[in-house]
Design an enzyme around this catalytic site. Structure first.
Site, PDB file in Angstrom:
ATOM      1  N   ARG A  52      15.893 116.896  84.007  1.00 50.51           N
ATOM      2  CA  ARG A  52      14.881 116.345  84.915  1.00 50.51           C
ATOM      3  C   ARG A  52      14.270 115.130  84.233  1.00 50.51           C
ATOM      4  O   ARG A  52      14.577 114.830  83.088  1.00 50.51           O
ATOM      5  CB  ARG A  52      13.834 117.367  85.373  1.00 50.51           C
ATOM      6  CG  ARG A  52      13.462 118.471  84.472  1.00 50.51           C
ATOM      7  CD  ARG A  52      12.727 118.069  83.203  1.00 50.51           C
ATOM      8  NE  ARG A  52      11.618 117.172  83.497  1.00 50.51           N
ATOM      9  CZ  ARG A  52      11.052 116.362  82.629  1.00 50.51           C
ATOM     10  NH1 ARG A  52      11.487 116.293  81.377  1.00 50.51           N
ATOM     11  NH2 ARG A  52      10.053 115.586  82.945  1.00 50.51           N
ATOM     12  N   GLY A  53      13.410 114.423  84.986  1.00 49.70           N
ATOM     13  CA  GLY A  53      12.894 113.156  84.479  1.00 49.70           C
ATOM     14  C   GLY A  53      13.748 112.042  85.071  1.00 49.70           C
ATOM     15  O   GLY A  53      14.985 112.107  85.016  1.00 49.70           O
ATOM     16  N   ALA A  54      13.104 111.018  85.637  1.00 49.44           N
ATOM     17  CA  ALA A  54      13.825 110.024  86.440  1.00 49.44           C
ATOM     18  C   ALA A  54      15.016 109.374  85.717  1.00 49.44           C
ATOM     19  O   ALA A  54      16.149 109.396  86.233  1.00 49.44           O
ATOM     20  CB  ALA A  54      12.831 108.970  86.935  1.00 49.44           C
ATOM     21  N   ARG A  95      18.190 115.257  94.409  1.00 46.70           N
ATOM     22  CA  ARG A  95      16.720 115.152  94.454  1.00 46.70           C
ATOM     23  C   ARG A  95      16.361 113.806  95.101  1.00 46.70           C
ATOM     24  O   ARG A  95      17.054 112.808  94.862  1.00 46.70           O
ATOM     25  CB  ARG A  95      16.103 115.248  93.044  1.00 46.70           C
ATOM     26  CG  ARG A  95      16.210 116.643  92.432  1.00 46.70           C
ATOM     27  CD  ARG A  95      15.417 116.757  91.146  1.00 46.70           C
ATOM     28  NE  ARG A  95      13.993 116.912  91.388  1.00 46.70           N
ATOM     29  CZ  ARG A  95      13.070 116.888  90.404  1.00 46.70           C
ATOM     30  NH1 ARG A  95      13.448 116.696  89.136  1.00 46.70           N
ATOM     31  NH2 ARG A  95      11.790 117.039  90.677  1.00 46.70           N
ATOM     32  N   GLN A 204       5.829 121.050  82.690  1.00 45.13           N
ATOM     33  CA  GLN A 204       6.519 120.054  81.845  1.00 45.13           C
ATOM     34  C   GLN A 204       5.652 119.643  80.655  1.00 45.13           C
ATOM     35  O   GLN A 204       6.167 119.344  79.577  1.00 45.13           O
ATOM     36  CB  GLN A 204       6.862 118.798  82.662  1.00 45.13           C
ATOM     37  CG  GLN A 204       7.994 118.954  83.657  1.00 45.13           C
ATOM     38  CD  GLN A 204       7.505 119.312  85.035  1.00 45.13           C
ATOM     39  OE1 GLN A 204       6.442 119.919  85.189  1.00 45.13           O
ATOM     40  NE2 GLN A 204       8.261 118.942  86.050  1.00 45.13           N
ATOM     41  N   ASP A 245       8.521 107.798  88.752  1.00 48.60           N
ATOM     42  CA  ASP A 245       9.791 108.144  89.391  1.00 48.60           C
ATOM     43  C   ASP A 245      10.245 107.070  90.374  1.00 48.60           C
ATOM     44  O   ASP A 245      11.436 106.937  90.657  1.00 48.60           O
ATOM     45  CB  ASP A 245       9.676 109.486  90.109  1.00 48.60           C
ATOM     46  CG  ASP A 245       9.686 110.606  89.085  1.00 48.60           C
ATOM     47  OD1 ASP A 245       8.623 110.859  88.482  1.00 48.60           O
ATOM     48  OD2 ASP A 245      10.772 111.174  88.842  1.00 48.60           O
ATOM     49  N   ASN A 255       4.776 109.447  90.822  1.00 50.08           N
ATOM     50  CA  ASN A 255       5.043 110.187  89.575  1.00 50.08           C
ATOM     51  C   ASN A 255       4.647 111.646  89.811  1.00 50.08           C
ATOM     52  O   ASN A 255       4.182 112.015  90.890  1.00 50.08           O
ATOM     53  CB  ASN A 255       4.267 109.568  88.408  1.00 50.08           C
ATOM     54  CG  ASN A 255       4.714 110.126  87.070  1.00 50.08           C
ATOM     55  OD1 ASN A 255       5.910 110.193  86.793  1.00 50.08           O
ATOM     56  ND2 ASN A 255       3.774 110.558  86.242  1.00 50.08           N
ATOM     57  N   LYS A 256       4.823 112.453  88.795  1.00 51.08           N
ATOM     58  CA  LYS A 256       4.576 113.898  88.892  1.00 51.08           C
ATOM     59  C   LYS A 256       3.220 114.208  89.540  1.00 51.08           C
ATOM     60  O   LYS A 256       2.219 113.556  89.225  1.00 51.08           O
ATOM     61  CB  LYS A 256       4.645 114.492  87.483  1.00 51.08           C
ATOM     62  CG  LYS A 256       4.404 115.979  87.360  1.00 51.08           C
ATOM     63  CD  LYS A 256       5.258 116.819  88.276  1.00 51.08           C
ATOM     64  CE  LYS A 256       6.744 116.537  88.161  1.00 51.08           C
ATOM     65  NZ  LYS A 256       7.530 117.201  89.247  1.00 51.08           N
TER      66      LYS A 256
HETATM   67  O1  MRU Z   1      10.085 116.847  88.386  1.00 56.50           O
HETATM   68  P1  MRU Z   1      10.405 116.101  87.137  1.00 56.50           P
HETATM   69  O2  MRU Z   1      10.171 116.884  85.888  1.00 56.50           O
HETATM   70  O3  MRU Z   1      11.783 115.466  87.190  1.00 56.50           O
HETATM   71  O4  MRU Z   1       9.359 114.909  87.127  1.00 56.50           O
HETATM   72  C1  MRU Z   1       9.369 113.996  86.053  1.00 56.50           C
HETATM   73  C2  MRU Z   1       8.259 113.020  86.120  1.00 56.50           C
HETATM   74  O5  MRU Z   1       7.493 112.979  87.048  1.00 56.50           O
HETATM   75  C3  MRU Z   1       8.186 112.010  85.026  1.00 56.50           C
HETATM   76  O6  MRU Z   1       6.857 111.644  84.785  1.00 56.50           O
HETATM   77  C4  MRU Z   1       8.971 110.771  85.457  1.00 56.50           C
HETATM   78  O7  MRU Z   1      10.279 111.111  85.826  1.00 56.50           O
HETATM   79  C5  MRU Z   1       9.041 109.755  84.404  1.00 56.50           C
HETATM   80  S1  MRU Z   1      10.051 110.334  83.074  1.00 56.50           S
HETATM   81  C6  MRU Z   1      10.451 109.167  82.047  1.00 56.50           C
END
Ligand code: MRU
Length: 358
Positions: A52-54, A95, A204, A245, A255-256
């Site tokens: 996970r993470g963009a 996603r 996270q 994201d 973002n999250k």
């Molecule tokens: O749902 P996730 O864990 O994929 O969400 C991740 C985030 O929101 C991060 O802050 C974002 O992807 C930036 S990561 C470099």
């Protein structure tokens, strides 16, 4: 492929023609790599949050296309460029919010378009996937330097910063976006403490960010999200530093979930707000944050944790996993191409202009 810091963990490894992903669902208790040899498997890993993470999602999908090309060429011969479309779609459907996924798939599609129908595509597509992976590692390093310099220049040395979700080595190809800035600023002595939001419902912040920072000896305290205002009021926070994201053409940032809360709180408390993201996270095709598709995930993530119910049976749940922070709450966006202070449409256009020297 290695990150610049040997203590930094690697979430994504391509080895012997297969993709290895560190299973982030079971960190920090267990460090287990799962092995993938099909695009469908990689899509499932993205959907289920093994990875996970963009940026990490985009890199994984790029390797997924390599696996798709191998399977299609073996099964369909010179028809592989037609049959691979379905597999790329499966990856795209994994996603919806992080644009890095679609950016990486677009880049892989462009590489496919340049190939002949007759030749085995795997080696050439692997070169492109590795290029995507390596460019993220390099972007992380550059953003780390840019962001740390901003902290140094704002006379905030010795103060604390706050972060949300996980934006580190686990979320990227390299040392991280927001966490890359935090790592660099700590190494240079510009910050001495990090406050990590636990980041419900997937934790996270507590499971991943606290783990990454502790492995590197960076002082971190964990707080529940409801404590954020109190932390800002009492803990000498200079900056909130987060990832993204998807960033739209006017500088709005998805973002999250919970990032927007922090931006509002930061404005009230005179704390500055920094977003750190590679340009692969910028989507100039969307005018503003309202145009972003916000992923909603399974209510089970909210009502259960590790099989333990934390809400009554049958309760209605709303579980959006991202939110949008309006550009006017953001002090600076840091990218590998440069920084944008007080983002707006004109400044974002200038950053993304093909004429820009970089
Ligand atoms: O749902 P996730 O864990 O994929 O969400 C991740 C985030 O929101 C991060 O802050 C974002 O992807 C930036 S990561 C470099």
């Amino acid at each position: 492929m290695t990150t610049s810091n040997p203590k930094s963990v690697e979430a994504i490894i391509w080895r012997d023609g297969r993709l290895l992903l560190l299973d982030q669902r079971i960190l920090p208790e267990q460090e287990v790599y799962l092995t993938y040899d099909s695009a469908e498997g990689v899509a499932g890993a993205i959907k289920d949050m093994v990875v996970r993470g963009a940026p990490a999602i985009g890199i994984s999908a790029a390797y997924g296309v390599v696996l798709a090309a191998r399977a299609c060429f073996a099964a369909d011969g010179d028809q592989w460029k037609t049959t691979i479309a379905d597999k790329i779609q499966v990856l795209a459907d994994s996603r919806p919010t992080a644009v890095n996924l679609f950016w990486a798939l677009d880049n892989m599609q462009k590489a496919i378009n340049h190939l002949s129908d007759q030749n085995d595509p795997e080696a050439v597509l692997l070169v492109e996937a590795i290029r995507i992976h390596e460019s993220d590692i390099a972007a992380n390093r550059t953003m780390g330097e840019f962001g740390a310099e901003i902290i140094a220049q704002s006379n905030d040395a010795g103060r604390s910063v706050m972060t949300h979700c996980n934006t580190g080595a686990l979320a990227t190809g390299g040392v991280g976006t927001a966490l890359g800035v935090i790592r660099t600023a700590f190494e240079k002595g510009y910050i001495d403490h990090v406050h990590a939001d636990e980041t419900r419902p997937w934790f996270q912040g507590s499971r991943l960010t606290a783990w990454e920072l502790m492995r590197e000896g960076i002082p971190v305290s964990l707080n529940v999200e409801g404590a954020a205002a109190h932390v800002m009021r009492t803990q000498d926070i200079s900056w909130v530093i987060v990832g993204a994201d998807r960033i739209t053409a006017n500088g709005d940032v998805a973002n999250k979930i919970g990032t927007y809360n922090l931006a509002v709180l930061a404005m009230h408390h005179g704390v500055r707000f920094m977003v750190v993201a590679p340009t692969s996270t910028i989507d100039m095709s969307l005018a503003c944050g309202e145009d972003i598709v916000i992923e909603e995930r399974d209510p089970e993530e909210v009502v259960c944790y590790k099989g333990l119910r934390v809400a009554p049976e049958g309760v209605e749940v709303f579980n959006p996993v991202f939110d949008v922070t309006p550009a006017d709450l953001i002090d600076v966006i840091v990218t590998e191409k440069g920084i944008v202070e007080r983002p707006d449409a004109e400044k974002m256009r200038a950053l993304m202009s093909k004429d820009r020297l970089h």
